[in-house]
Design a protein around this motif. Structure first.
Motif, mmCIF file in Angstrom:
data_model
loop_
_atom_site.group_PDB
_atom_site.id
_atom_site.type_symbol
_atom_site.label_atom_id
_atom_site.label_comp_id
_atom_site.label_asym_id
_atom_site.label_seq_id
_atom_site.Cartn_x
_atom_site.Cartn_y
_atom_site.Cartn_z
ATOM 1 N N ASP A 6 6.524 13.692 8.935
ATOM 2 C CA ASP A 6 7.235 13.760 7.650
ATOM 3 C C ASP A 6 6.293 13.796 6.451
ATOM 4 O O ASP A 6 6.721 13.889 5.310
ATOM 5 C CB ASP A 6 8.230 12.612 7.505
ATOM 6 C CG ASP A 6 7.571 11.238 7.457
ATOM 7 O OD1 ASP A 6 6.325 11.138 7.419
ATOM 8 O OD2 ASP A 6 8.326 10.243 7.464
ATOM 9 N N GLY A 7 4.984 13.729 6.706
ATOM 10 C CA GLY A 7 3.994 13.804 5.639
ATOM 11 C C GLY A 7 3.883 12.553 4.782
ATOM 12 O O GLY A 7 3.205 12.559 3.764
ATOM 13 N N GLN A 8 4.472 11.453 5.221
ATOM 14 C CA GLN A 8 4.486 10.228 4.419
ATOM 15 C C GLN A 8 3.424 9.202 4.810
ATOM 16 O O GLN A 8 3.136 8.301 4.035
ATOM 17 C CB GLN A 8 5.875 9.566 4.505
ATOM 18 C CG GLN A 8 6.985 10.430 3.959
ATOM 19 C CD GLN A 8 6.767 10.759 2.495
ATOM 20 O OE1 GLN A 8 6.580 9.872 1.665
ATOM 21 N NE2 GLN A 8 6.764 12.042 2.173
ATOM 22 N N THR A 9 2.851 9.346 6.003
ATOM 23 C CA THR A 9 1.938 8.332 6.512
ATOM 24 C C THR A 9 0.647 8.977 7.003
ATOM 25 O O THR A 9 0.680 9.992 7.693
ATOM 26 C CB THR A 9 2.595 7.561 7.684
ATOM 27 O OG1 THR A 9 3.831 7.003 7.230
ATOM 28 C CG2 THR A 9 1.701 6.451 8.187
ATOM 29 N N LYS A 20 -6.373 2.109 10.178
ATOM 30 C CA LYS A 20 -5.734 1.928 8.880
ATOM 31 C C LYS A 20 -4.544 2.866 8.777
ATOM 32 O O LYS A 20 -4.610 4.018 9.192
ATOM 33 C CB LYS A 20 -6.715 2.198 7.739
ATOM 34 C CG LYS A 20 -7.860 1.196 7.727
ATOM 35 C CD LYS A 20 -8.813 1.434 6.589
ATOM 36 C CE LYS A 20 -9.934 0.397 6.700
ATOM 37 N NZ LYS A 20 -10.826 0.403 5.582
ATOM 38 N N ILE A 21 -3.456 2.340 8.211
ATOM 39 C CA ILE A 21 -2.243 3.124 8.018
ATOM 40 C C ILE A 21 -1.911 3.106 6.535
ATOM 41 O O ILE A 21 -1.744 2.033 5.939
ATOM 42 C CB ILE A 21 -1.085 2.565 8.867
ATOM 43 C CG1 ILE A 21 -1.486 2.589 10.355
ATOM 44 C CG2 ILE A 21 0.191 3.363 8.622
ATOM 45 C CD1 ILE A 21 -0.477 1.954 11.286
ATOM 46 N N TRP A 22 -1.810 4.305 5.956
ATOM 47 C CA TRP A 22 -1.596 4.457 4.522
ATOM 48 C C TRP A 22 -0.234 5.071 4.231
ATOM 49 O O TRP A 22 0.211 5.970 4.930
ATOM 50 C CB TRP A 22 -2.651 5.388 3.932
ATOM 51 C CG TRP A 22 -4.064 4.941 4.142
ATOM 52 C CD1 TRP A 22 -4.845 5.163 5.234
ATOM 53 C CD2 TRP A 22 -4.861 4.200 3.236
ATOM 54 N NE1 TRP A 22 -6.079 4.606 5.062
ATOM 55 C CE2 TRP A 22 -6.119 4.007 3.844
ATOM 56 C CE3 TRP A 22 -4.638 3.672 1.962
ATOM 57 C CZ2 TRP A 22 -7.141 3.315 3.220
ATOM 58 C CZ3 TRP A 22 -5.666 2.990 1.345
ATOM 59 C CH2 TRP A 22 -6.905 2.816 1.975
ATOM 60 N N THR A 28 -0.782 3.258 -1.002
ATOM 61 C CA THR A 28 -1.052 1.880 -0.596
ATOM 62 C C THR A 28 -1.403 1.794 0.884
ATOM 63 O O THR A 28 -0.906 2.561 1.713
ATOM 64 C CB THR A 28 0.153 0.960 -0.871
ATOM 65 O OG1 THR A 28 1.294 1.470 -0.180
ATOM 66 C CG2 THR A 28 0.441 0.861 -2.348
ATOM 67 N N LEU A 29 -2.243 0.847 1.184
ATOM 68 C CA LEU A 29 -2.639 0.569 2.555
ATOM 69 C C LEU A 29 -1.581 -0.338 3.166
ATOM 70 O O LEU A 29 -1.360 -1.456 2.707
ATOM 71 C CB LEU A 29 -4.011 -0.118 2.572
ATOM 72 C CG LEU A 29 -4.618 -0.448 3.931
ATOM 73 C CD1 LEU A 29 -4.863 0.814 4.746
ATOM 74 C CD2 LEU A 29 -5.907 -1.226 3.736
ATOM 75 N N ARG A 30 -0.884 0.150 4.206
ATOM 76 C CA ARG A 30 0.171 -0.626 4.866
ATOM 77 C C ARG A 30 -0.375 -1.533 5.952
ATOM 78 O O ARG A 30 0.200 -2.578 6.257
ATOM 79 C CB ARG A 30 1.211 0.304 5.499
ATOM 80 C CG ARG A 30 2.086 1.021 4.526
ATOM 81 C CD ARG A 30 3.117 1.906 5.213
ATOM 82 N NE ARG A 30 3.751 1.283 6.356
ATOM 83 C CZ ARG A 30 4.208 1.960 7.408
ATOM 84 N NH1 ARG A 30 4.101 3.266 7.472
ATOM 85 N NH2 ARG A 30 4.766 1.333 8.418
#
Length: 162
Positions: A6-9, A20-22, A28-30
């Motif tokens: 979906d291009g969100q993560t 790392k998950i953004w 923001t870094l999730r």
């Protein structure tokens, strides 16, 4: 590094042993964690629910991307895992190991469905059913990457031998 369908993560893995998950919309870094080993392999399922990473090089970790929790650690390869691929329907995970084997698993549960000894070096293009469709000669060195065709019917391999 990989981006969700979906291009969100954005997910990154590194030689510094971090995953790392953004959130790309906000920057923001999730999630940020130290892994036990260098992260060489990353894949996101087409449905955006599962993150696949390597563990200690001989196993694979399955993560729930929504809750960012590890669901399964998959074992079975006796040597380093070189490649992972996920079927377009997010139901099958294929791993290729330096031990010469290909493992086909049900992605949601991690259950092993097929183990193909000799790997893609000797078996050509097995489908997710484990059926040998064709043997292609040509790889003289270790297979280091694999992919599944968009119709989910063919596994494609790439080797050190070019």
């Amino acid at each position: 590094m990989t981006i969700s369908p979906d291009g969100q993560t954005l997910v990154s893995g590194s030689h510094d042993k971090t995953i790392k998950i953004w959130d790309l919309a906000t920057g923001t870094l999730r999630y940020d964690t130290e892994n036990t080993h260098v992260v060489n392999l990353l894949a996101l399922s087409p449905d955006g629910k599962t993150l696949v990473t390597d563990g200690d090089h001989t196993n694979i970790k399955l993560w729930d991307l929504n809750t960012i929790t590890m669901r399964h650690v998959l074992t079975g390869h006796s040597r380093e895992v070189y490649g992972v691929a996920i079927s377009p329907d997010s139901e099958s995970l294929v791993t290729e190991g330096n031990d010469g084997s290909v493992k086909i698993r049900h992605l949601p549960t991690g259950i092993l469905q097929h183990s193909l000894d000799g790997g893609l070096n000797n078996l050509g293009q097995p489908t997710v059913t484990g059926e040998l469709r064709r043997t292609l000669s040509g790889h003289s060195q270790c297979v280091e990457s694999i992919a599944i065709s968009t119709d989910g019917q063919t596994i494609i391999s790439g080797s050190e031998d070019k």
